[in-house]
Design a protein around this motif. Structure first.
Motif, PDB file in Angstrom:
ATOM      1  N   VAL A  49      59.748  27.708 -17.723  1.00  0.00           N
ATOM      2  CA  VAL A  49      60.304  26.544 -18.398  1.00  0.00           C
ATOM      3  C   VAL A  49      60.887  26.881 -19.777  1.00  0.00           C
ATOM      4  N   TRP A  50      60.281  27.776 -20.521  1.00  0.00           N
ATOM      5  CA  TRP A  50      60.756  28.016 -21.880  1.00  0.00           C
ATOM      6  C   TRP A  50      62.191  28.535 -21.931  1.00  0.00           C
ATOM      7  N   PRO A  51      62.604  29.485 -21.081  1.00  0.00           N
ATOM      8  CA  PRO A  51      64.024  29.873 -21.087  1.00  0.00           C
ATOM      9  C   PRO A  51      64.964  28.709 -20.785  1.00  0.00           C
ATOM     10  N   TYR A  52      64.574  27.821 -19.886  1.00  0.00           N
ATOM     11  CA  TYR A  52      65.408  26.650 -19.617  1.00  0.00           C
ATOM     12  C   TYR A  52      65.585  25.818 -20.876  1.00  0.00           C
ATOM     13  N   GLY A  77      64.793  15.952 -14.162  1.00  0.00           N
ATOM     14  CA  GLY A  77      66.207  15.915 -13.826  1.00  0.00           C
ATOM     15  C   GLY A  77      66.886  14.766 -14.543  1.00  0.00           C
ATOM     16  N   GLY A  78      68.176  14.615 -14.333  1.00  0.00           N
ATOM     17  CA  GLY A  78      68.920  13.573 -15.026  1.00  0.00           C
ATOM     18  C   GLY A  78      69.035  13.885 -16.511  1.00  0.00           C
ATOM     19  N   GLY A  79      69.430  12.902 -17.269  1.00  0.00           N
ATOM     20  CA  GLY A  79      69.508  13.066 -18.716  1.00  0.00           C
ATOM     21  C   GLY A  79      70.517  14.107 -19.149  1.00  0.00           C
ATOM     22  N   LEU A  80      70.258  14.729 -20.297  1.00  0.00           N
ATOM     23  CA  LEU A  80      71.213  15.660 -20.886  1.00  0.00           C
ATOM     24  C   LEU A  80      71.429  16.900 -20.034  1.00  0.00           C
ATOM     25  N   GLY A  81      70.379  17.361 -19.372  1.00  0.00           N
ATOM     26  CA  GLY A  81      70.512  18.566 -18.570  1.00  0.00           C
ATOM     27  C   GLY A  81      71.489  18.409 -17.424  1.00  0.00           C
ATOM     28  N   ALA A  82      71.584  17.193 -16.896  1.00  0.00           N
ATOM     29  CA  ALA A  82      72.483  16.946 -15.762  1.00  0.00           C
ATOM     30  C   ALA A  82      73.950  17.011 -16.163  1.00  0.00           C
ATOM     31  N   GLN A  83      74.234  17.008 -17.460  1.00  0.00           N
ATOM     32  CA  GLN A  83      75.614  17.024 -17.933  1.00  0.00           C
ATOM     33  C   GLN A  83      76.126  18.431 -18.230  1.00  0.00           C
ATOM     34  N   ARG A  88      78.125  28.012 -16.625  1.00  0.00           N
ATOM     35  CA  ARG A  88      77.707  28.522 -17.933  1.00  0.00           C
ATOM     36  C   ARG A  88      76.190  28.501 -18.048  1.00  0.00           C
ATOM     37  N   PHE A  89      75.570  27.434 -17.530  1.00  0.00           N
ATOM     38  CA  PHE A  89      74.114  27.353 -17.594  1.00  0.00           C
ATOM     39  C   PHE A  89      73.485  28.530 -16.855  1.00  0.00           C
ATOM     40  N   THR A  90      73.979  28.826 -15.658  1.00  0.00           N
ATOM     41  CA  THR A  90      73.425  29.926 -14.874  1.00  0.00           C
ATOM     42  C   THR A  90      73.562  31.248 -15.618  1.00  0.00           C
ATOM     43  N   ALA A  91      74.722  31.489 -16.192  1.00  0.00           N
ATOM     44  CA  ALA A  91      74.944  32.745 -16.913  1.00  0.00           C
ATOM     45  C   ALA A  91      73.972  32.884 -18.083  1.00  0.00           C
ATOM     46  N   GLU A  92      73.801  31.808 -18.837  1.00  0.00           N
ATOM     47  CA  GLU A  92      72.914  31.884 -19.991  1.00  0.00           C
ATOM     48  C   GLU A  92      71.454  32.009 -19.565  1.00  0.00           C
ATOM     49  N   LEU A  93      71.075  31.307 -18.497  1.00  0.00           N
ATOM     50  CA  LEU A  93      69.697  31.400 -18.026  1.00  0.00           C
ATOM     51  C   LEU A  93      69.397  32.810 -17.525  1.00  0.00           C
ATOM     52  N   LEU A  94      70.303  33.377 -16.744  1.00  0.00           N
ATOM     53  CA  LEU A  94      70.065  34.711 -16.201  1.00  0.00           C
ATOM     54  C   LEU A  94      70.024  35.767 -17.297  1.00  0.00           C
ATOM     55  N   ALA A 114      76.012  27.951  -7.552  1.00  0.00           N
ATOM     56  CA  ALA A 114      76.357  26.991  -6.504  1.00  0.00           C
ATOM     57  C   ALA A 114      75.272  25.949  -6.295  1.00  0.00           C
ATOM     58  N   GLU A 115      74.048  26.248  -6.703  1.00  0.00           N
ATOM     59  CA  GLU A 115      72.963  25.281  -6.550  1.00  0.00           C
ATOM     60  C   GLU A 115      72.207  25.033  -7.864  1.00  0.00           C
ATOM     61  N   ALA A 116      72.730  25.548  -8.962  1.00  0.00           N
ATOM     62  CA  ALA A 116      72.007  25.505 -10.230  1.00  0.00           C
ATOM     63  C   ALA A 116      71.997  24.126 -10.853  1.00  0.00           C
ATOM     64  N   ALA A 117      70.912  23.819 -11.532  1.00  0.00           N
ATOM     65  CA  ALA A 117      70.767  22.617 -12.342  1.00  0.00           C
ATOM     66  C   ALA A 117      69.748  22.925 -13.429  1.00  0.00           C
ATOM     67  N   ALA A 118      69.886  22.279 -14.551  1.00  0.00           N
ATOM     68  CA  ALA A 118      68.997  22.549 -15.679  1.00  0.00           C
ATOM     69  C   ALA A 118      67.719  21.728 -15.548  1.00  0.00           C
ATOM     70  N   ASN A 119      66.991  21.978 -14.461  1.00  0.00           N
ATOM     71  CA  ASN A 119      65.738  21.232 -14.276  1.00  0.00           C
ATOM     72  C   ASN A 119      64.747  22.036 -13.443  1.00  0.00           C
ATOM     73  N   HIS A 120      63.541  21.536 -13.392  1.00  0.00           N
ATOM     74  CA  HIS A 120      62.444  22.223 -12.716  1.00  0.00           C
ATOM     75  C   HIS A 120      62.663  22.328 -11.212  1.00  0.00           C
TER      76      HIS A 120
END
Length: 243
Positions: A49-52, A77-83, A88-94, A114-120
């Motif tokens: 969770v912390w890297p996310y 899910g939802g909220g700011l992460g869904a936007q 870019r999110f995947t690249a930064e997370l990896l 292709a399936e990434a989202a900023a959530n658990h």
């Protein structure tokens, strides 16, 4: 969880897997008993969770990774992460979790966008390797882990002390795809947190433990993010089966 601090939200959702020894540092009693500063110190030692939260902080411009808007968005899910832009999110997370990857994590590539989202839910189904074991003759354990680790939801239908019965969907695998079942009664426990919960309340569940009550908007976000993730993961599983 309205008007609840980010550290409290983090503690409520991270406590169950940490207590069971699955995530975060050992014996992190600060999640249950610690001050906000102590919870923050423990949170930084979670390799999931912390890297996310760090990436979400950078991409939204919100300085504090433990801002409640980010923490809630990660867990439900939802909220700011869904936007956030998935590529870019995947690249930064990896860039944060990739160097820690071992032999079971060779799937952590840019294809995850292709399936990434900023959530658990994405972390459970996309980053963790368990969904990749399905259809290989060992389905029972992966489904148990995936169903337990995702944040579930349901309606409280009975309570006897620290034992609660919740009516909600379970995760199923039909040999071809993942789906949610019709609601059924599950018995969960209060372990570490004891929010005021009565029959009829909507609640969140993690590893069979109560996380807290949800309002209708939060239930919607959790349902929508879960259904979105299942669709994305099923597309990948179907492609793997055709390969």
């Amino acid at each position: 969880m309205k008007d609840v601090s980010g550290t409290e939200i983090f503690a409520r959702y991270a406590y169950a897997p940490n207590r069971l020894g699955y995530c975060g540092p050992p014996e992190a009693t600060a999640l249950r008993d610690g001050s906000p500063d102590e919870v923050r110190a423990v949170a930084r030692r979670f390799s999931g969770v912390w890297p996310y939260l760090r990436v979400m902080s950078r991409m939204t411009g919100i300085a504090d990774p433990m801002d409640p808007r980010l923490v809630e968005s990660y867990w439900l899910g939802g909220g700011l992460g869904a936007q956030l832009d998935a590529g870019r999110f995947t690249a930064e997370l990896l860039s944060l979790i990739g160097p820690l990857a071992g032999q079971y994590w060779a799937h952590l590539t840019a294809d995850l966008a292709a399936e990434a989202a900023a959530n658990h839910c994405f972390h459970v189904f996309g980053v963790y390797p368990w969904s990749r074991f399905l259809g290989k003759g060992m389905d029972e354990q992966p489904i148990h882990v995936l169903d337990s680790c995702r944040i579930g939801w349901g309606t409280v239908v009975d309570r006897d002390g620290d034992d609660i019965s919740v009516l909600g969907p379970r995760l199923l695998w039909d040999e071809n795809a993942l789906r949610l079942s019709e609601p059924s009664v599950q018995h969960i426990v209060i372990d570490g947190f004891a929010p005021e919960t009565t029959i009829g309340d909507q609640v969140a569940v993690h590893w069979g433990r109560l996380c807290g009550c949800l309002d209708l908007a939060q239930v919607h976000d959790l349902q929508a993010s879960t259904e979105h993730q299942l669709l994305a993961t099923n597309r990948r599983l179907a492609a793997d089966q055709r390969a």
